[in-house]
Design a protein around this motif. Structure first.
Motif, PDB file in Angstrom:
ATOM      1  N   GLN A 204       0.824  -1.203   0.000  1.00 48.30           N
ATOM      2  CA  GLN A 204       0.000   0.000   0.000  1.00 48.30           C
ATOM      3  C   GLN A 204       0.863   1.260   0.000  1.00 48.30           C
ATOM      4  O   GLN A 204       0.557   2.227  -0.707  1.00 48.30           O
ATOM      5  CB  GLN A 204      -0.941  -0.004   1.202  1.00 48.30           C
ATOM      6  CG  GLN A 204      -2.112  -0.955   1.048  1.00 48.30           C
ATOM      7  CD  GLN A 204      -3.043  -0.908   2.244  1.00 48.30           C
ATOM      8  OE1 GLN A 204      -2.606  -0.961   3.389  1.00 48.30           O
ATOM      9  NE2 GLN A 204      -4.326  -0.800   1.990  1.00 48.30           N
ATOM     10  N   ALA A 205       1.940   1.239   0.778  1.00 42.42           N
ATOM     11  CA  ALA A 205       2.838   2.393   0.801  1.00 42.42           C
ATOM     12  C   ALA A 205       3.483   2.602  -0.566  1.00 42.42           C
ATOM     13  O   ALA A 205       3.604   3.740  -1.044  1.00 42.42           O
ATOM     14  CB  ALA A 205       3.909   2.197   1.874  1.00 42.42           C
ATOM     15  N   ALA A 206       3.900   1.523  -1.199  1.00 46.69           N
ATOM     16  CA  ALA A 206       4.526   1.628  -2.520  1.00 46.69           C
ATOM     17  C   ALA A 206       3.545   2.163  -3.555  1.00 46.69           C
ATOM     18  O   ALA A 206       3.912   2.975  -4.414  1.00 46.69           O
ATOM     19  CB  ALA A 206       5.064   0.265  -2.948  1.00 46.69           C
ATOM     20  N   LEU A 207       2.297   1.728  -3.479  1.00 45.34           N
ATOM     21  CA  LEU A 207       1.294   2.202  -4.435  1.00 45.34           C
ATOM     22  C   LEU A 207       0.913   3.658  -4.175  1.00 45.34           C
ATOM     23  O   LEU A 207       0.686   4.427  -5.110  1.00 45.34           O
ATOM     24  CB  LEU A 207       0.045   1.330  -4.350  1.00 45.34           C
ATOM     25  CG  LEU A 207       0.181  -0.109  -4.853  1.00 45.34           C
ATOM     26  CD1 LEU A 207      -1.068  -0.916  -4.525  1.00 45.34           C
ATOM     27  CD2 LEU A 207       0.462  -0.153  -6.350  1.00 45.34           C
ATOM     28  N   ALA A 208       0.847   4.029  -2.911  1.00 46.67           N
ATOM     29  CA  ALA A 208       0.426   5.383  -2.570  1.00 46.67           C
ATOM     30  C   ALA A 208       1.520   6.412  -2.816  1.00 46.67           C
ATOM     31  O   ALA A 208       1.261   7.512  -3.306  1.00 46.67           O
ATOM     32  CB  ALA A 208      -0.014   5.433  -1.104  1.00 46.67           C
ATOM     33  N   GLU A 209       2.760   6.050  -2.486  1.00 51.21           N
ATOM     34  CA  GLU A 209       3.860   7.008  -2.498  1.00 51.21           C
ATOM     35  C   GLU A 209       4.796   6.834  -3.684  1.00 51.21           C
ATOM     36  O   GLU A 209       5.572   7.730  -3.994  1.00 51.21           O
ATOM     37  CB  GLU A 209       4.660   6.878  -1.193  1.00 51.21           C
ATOM     38  CG  GLU A 209       3.818   7.091   0.055  1.00 51.21           C
ATOM     39  CD  GLU A 209       4.532   6.650   1.318  1.00 51.21           C
ATOM     40  OE1 GLU A 209       5.744   6.366   1.233  1.00 51.21           O
ATOM     41  OE2 GLU A 209       3.877   6.581   2.378  1.00 51.21           O
ATOM     42  N   GLY A 210       4.737   5.685  -4.336  1.00 50.68           N
ATOM     43  CA  GLY A 210       5.673   5.407  -5.410  1.00 50.68           C
ATOM     44  C   GLY A 210       7.008   4.922  -4.874  1.00 50.68           C
ATOM     45  O   GLY A 210       7.253   4.944  -3.668  1.00 50.68           O
ATOM     46  N   GLU A 211       7.856   4.480  -5.778  1.00 54.79           N
ATOM     47  CA  GLU A 211       9.178   3.975  -5.395  1.00 54.79           C
ATOM     48  C   GLU A 211      10.264   4.735  -6.149  1.00 54.79           C
ATOM     49  O   GLU A 211      11.267   4.184  -6.572  1.00 54.79           O
ATOM     50  CB  GLU A 211       9.291   2.478  -5.686  1.00 54.79           C
ATOM     51  CG  GLU A 211       8.352   1.631  -4.829  1.00 54.79           C
ATOM     52  CD  GLU A 211       8.590   0.160  -5.022  1.00 54.79           C
ATOM     53  OE1 GLU A 211       8.782  -0.537  -4.011  1.00 54.79           O
ATOM     54  OE2 GLU A 211       8.604  -0.302  -6.170  1.00 54.79           O
ATOM     55  N   ASN A 212      10.087   6.032  -6.299  1.00 53.17           N
ATOM     56  CA  ASN A 212      11.010   6.825  -7.082  1.00 53.17           C
ATOM     57  C   ASN A 212      12.358   7.024  -6.418  1.00 53.17           C
ATOM     58  O   ASN A 212      13.282   7.547  -7.018  1.00 53.17           O
ATOM     59  CB  ASN A 212      10.393   8.198  -7.379  1.00 53.17           C
ATOM     60  CG  ASN A 212       9.131   8.070  -8.233  1.00 53.17           C
ATOM     61  OD1 ASN A 212       9.101   7.270  -9.151  1.00 53.17           O
ATOM     62  ND2 ASN A 212       8.115   8.844  -7.912  1.00 53.17           N
ATOM     63  N   ASP A 213      12.474   6.614  -5.137  1.00 48.21           N
ATOM     64  CA  ASP A 213      13.732   6.804  -4.424  1.00 48.21           C
ATOM     65  C   ASP A 213      14.717   5.659  -4.645  1.00 48.21           C
ATOM     66  O   ASP A 213      15.830   5.697  -4.130  1.00 48.21           O
ATOM     67  CB  ASP A 213      13.468   6.941  -2.925  1.00 48.21           C
ATOM     68  CG  ASP A 213      12.737   5.746  -2.328  1.00 48.21           C
ATOM     69  OD1 ASP A 213      12.040   5.054  -3.101  1.00 48.21           O
ATOM     70  OD2 ASP A 213      12.860   5.522  -1.128  1.00 48.21           O
ATOM     71  N   LEU A 214      14.319   4.649  -5.397  1.00 45.65           N
ATOM     72  CA  LEU A 214      15.217   3.518  -5.623  1.00 45.65           C
ATOM     73  C   LEU A 214      16.384   3.946  -6.509  1.00 45.65           C
ATOM     74  O   LEU A 214      16.215   4.628  -7.521  1.00 45.65           O
ATOM     75  CB  LEU A 214      14.470   2.351  -6.281  1.00 45.65           C
ATOM     76  CG  LEU A 214      13.310   1.768  -5.470  1.00 45.65           C
ATOM     77  CD1 LEU A 214      12.697   0.618  -6.235  1.00 45.65           C
ATOM     78  CD2 LEU A 214      13.779   1.322  -4.107  1.00 45.65           C
ATOM     79  N   SER A 215      17.569   3.515  -6.124  1.00 45.52           N
ATOM     80  CA  SER A 215      18.756   3.922  -6.867  1.00 45.52           C
ATOM     81  C   SER A 215      19.016   3.058  -8.082  1.00 45.52           C
ATOM     82  O   SER A 215      19.694   3.475  -9.018  1.00 45.52           O
ATOM     83  CB  SER A 215      19.983   3.886  -5.946  1.00 45.52           C
ATOM     84  OG  SER A 215      20.164   2.571  -5.423  1.00 45.52           O
ATOM     85  N   SER A 216      18.495   1.839  -8.073  1.00 43.97           N
ATOM     86  CA  SER A 216      18.760   0.943  -9.201  1.00 43.97           C
ATOM     87  C   SER A 216      17.574   0.020  -9.391  1.00 43.97           C
ATOM     88  O   SER A 216      17.203  -0.724  -8.497  1.00 43.97           O
ATOM     89  CB  SER A 216      20.011   0.111  -8.935  1.00 43.97           C
ATOM     90  OG  SER A 216      20.242  -0.791  -9.997  1.00 43.97           O
ATOM     91  N   TYR A 217      16.958   0.074 -10.544  1.00 51.49           N
ATOM     92  CA  TYR A 217      15.830  -0.787 -10.856  1.00 51.49           C
ATOM     93  C   TYR A 217      15.564  -0.744 -12.346  1.00 51.49           C
ATOM     94  O   TYR A 217      16.022   0.130 -13.058  1.00 51.49           O
ATOM     95  CB  TYR A 217      14.566  -0.374 -10.082  1.00 51.49           C
ATOM     96  CG  TYR A 217      14.185   1.075 -10.271  1.00 51.49           C
ATOM     97  CD1 TYR A 217      13.567   1.534 -11.426  1.00 51.49           C
ATOM     98  CD2 TYR A 217      14.494   2.011  -9.277  1.00 51.49           C
ATOM     99  CE1 TYR A 217      13.232   2.856 -11.593  1.00 51.49           C
ATOM    100  CE2 TYR A 217      14.165   3.345  -9.448  1.00 51.49           C
ATOM    101  CZ  TYR A 217      13.546   3.764 -10.596  1.00 51.49           C
ATOM    102  OH  TYR A 217      13.223   5.077 -10.750  1.00 51.49           O
ATOM    103  N   MET A 218      14.796  -1.731 -12.793  1.00 49.09           N
ATOM    104  CA  MET A 218      14.290  -1.688 -14.156  1.00 49.09           C
ATOM    105  C   MET A 218      12.958  -0.974 -14.119  1.00 49.09           C
ATOM    106  O   MET A 218      12.077  -1.318 -13.327  1.00 49.09           O
ATOM    107  CB  MET A 218      14.094  -3.113 -14.685  1.00 49.09           C
ATOM    108  CG  MET A 218      13.592  -3.171 -16.125  1.00 49.09           C
ATOM    109  SD  MET A 218      13.419  -4.856 -16.747  1.00 49.09           S
ATOM    110  CE  MET A 218      11.925  -5.374 -15.906  1.00 49.09           C
ATOM    111  N   ASP A 219      12.763   0.020 -14.949  1.00 52.79           N
ATOM    112  CA  ASP A 219      11.531   0.808 -14.939  1.00 52.79           C
ATOM    113  C   ASP A 219      10.359  -0.010 -15.459  1.00 52.79           C
ATOM    114  O   ASP A 219      10.539  -0.932 -16.232  1.00 52.79           O
ATOM    115  CB  ASP A 219      11.738   2.054 -15.817  1.00 52.79           C
ATOM    116  CG  ASP A 219      10.723   3.127 -15.456  1.00 52.79           C
ATOM    117  OD1 ASP A 219       9.966   2.935 -14.485  1.00 52.79           O
ATOM    118  OD2 ASP A 219      10.707   4.147 -16.168  1.00 52.79           O
TER     119      ASP A 219
END
Length: 219
Positions: A204-219
């Motif tokens: 729920q937190a990820a859906l509400a706030e997003g995960e834009n703070d991740l330093s490395s991921y596949m978009d």
């Protein structure tokens, strides 16, 4: 076991690309008197599934249900019946109480219900067609898996999604199994090979706030 499997996060969750799948929350599995009811353990997931359904509806994330249906006229899933012979005579027949979604989690009139005959909700169903169009052309790339039972239809569907290049979020406390050992084994397997395992609160937190703070991921 940590939900992320103690490994790097391979991709971020983008709520505008998600769909929630609610797998086989049917009376025959979950309610006393159901043909394949064994115990109340899977019902522990119901409050969290309800939370996620309501949360996704508020965010405009599509909610898609599945129902397993068998037939009287011919044995449409013969190998399953080999393991569950009672299904030859009864269970999960269209129009019966047992085949219906439990009252706590009823779909809305405009929500899609996928009828399936095998464990994997992608197999010979219109699920993939729905996912490709429910948010506009190719609008969904991430499926959130909830439902029952963890180690059979839920895991099978998660694998089917992975094989079709969907990102899989498997919700640890919104999937229910008849025993904890099988439940935990599936969580471990999904986390290592097929998707991200998260609990309801974290998702729920990820859906509400997003995960834009991740330093490395596949978009």
């Amino acid at each position: 076991m940590p939900d992320n499997g103690e490994k790097c996060i391979p991709w971020r969750i983008r709520r505008e690309k998600c769909a929630l799948i609610v797998i086989d929350m049917q009376n025959d599995f979950l309610k006393p008197g159901g043909v394949l009811y064994y115990n109340d353990t899977p019902l522990k997931a119901v409050p969290n599934i309800k939370r996620l359904i309501d949360f996704c509806r508020r965010l405009g994330i599509p909610v898609i249900y599945t129902k397993t249906l068998l037939k009287d006229g011919f044995n449409i899933s013969p190998l399953e019946v080999c393991y569950q012979p009672v299904l030859m005579q009864k269970g999960m027949r269209e129009g019966t109480w047992g085949a219906e979604i439990i009252g706590e989690l009823l779909p809305l009139m405009d929500e899609q219900v996928v009828f399936k005959h095998r464990y994997d909700a992608f197999y010979n169903t219109n699920l993939e067609l729905i996912l490709k169009n429910v948010r506009g052309l190719s609008g969904v790339d991430t499926v959130i898996i909830t439902g029952t039972v963890t180690n059979v239809c839920c895991e099978s569907t998660a694998r089917g999604a992975f094989m079709r290049d969907y990102k899989v979020v498997f919700v640890s406390d919104a999937n229910g199994a008849f025993d904890e050992e099988a439940h935990r084994a599936t969580l471990r397997n999904i986390s290592r090979f097929f998707g991200r395992v998260m609990d309801t609160e974290t998702l729920q937190a990820a859906l509400a706030e997003g995960e834009n703070d991740l330093s490395s991921y596949m978009d």
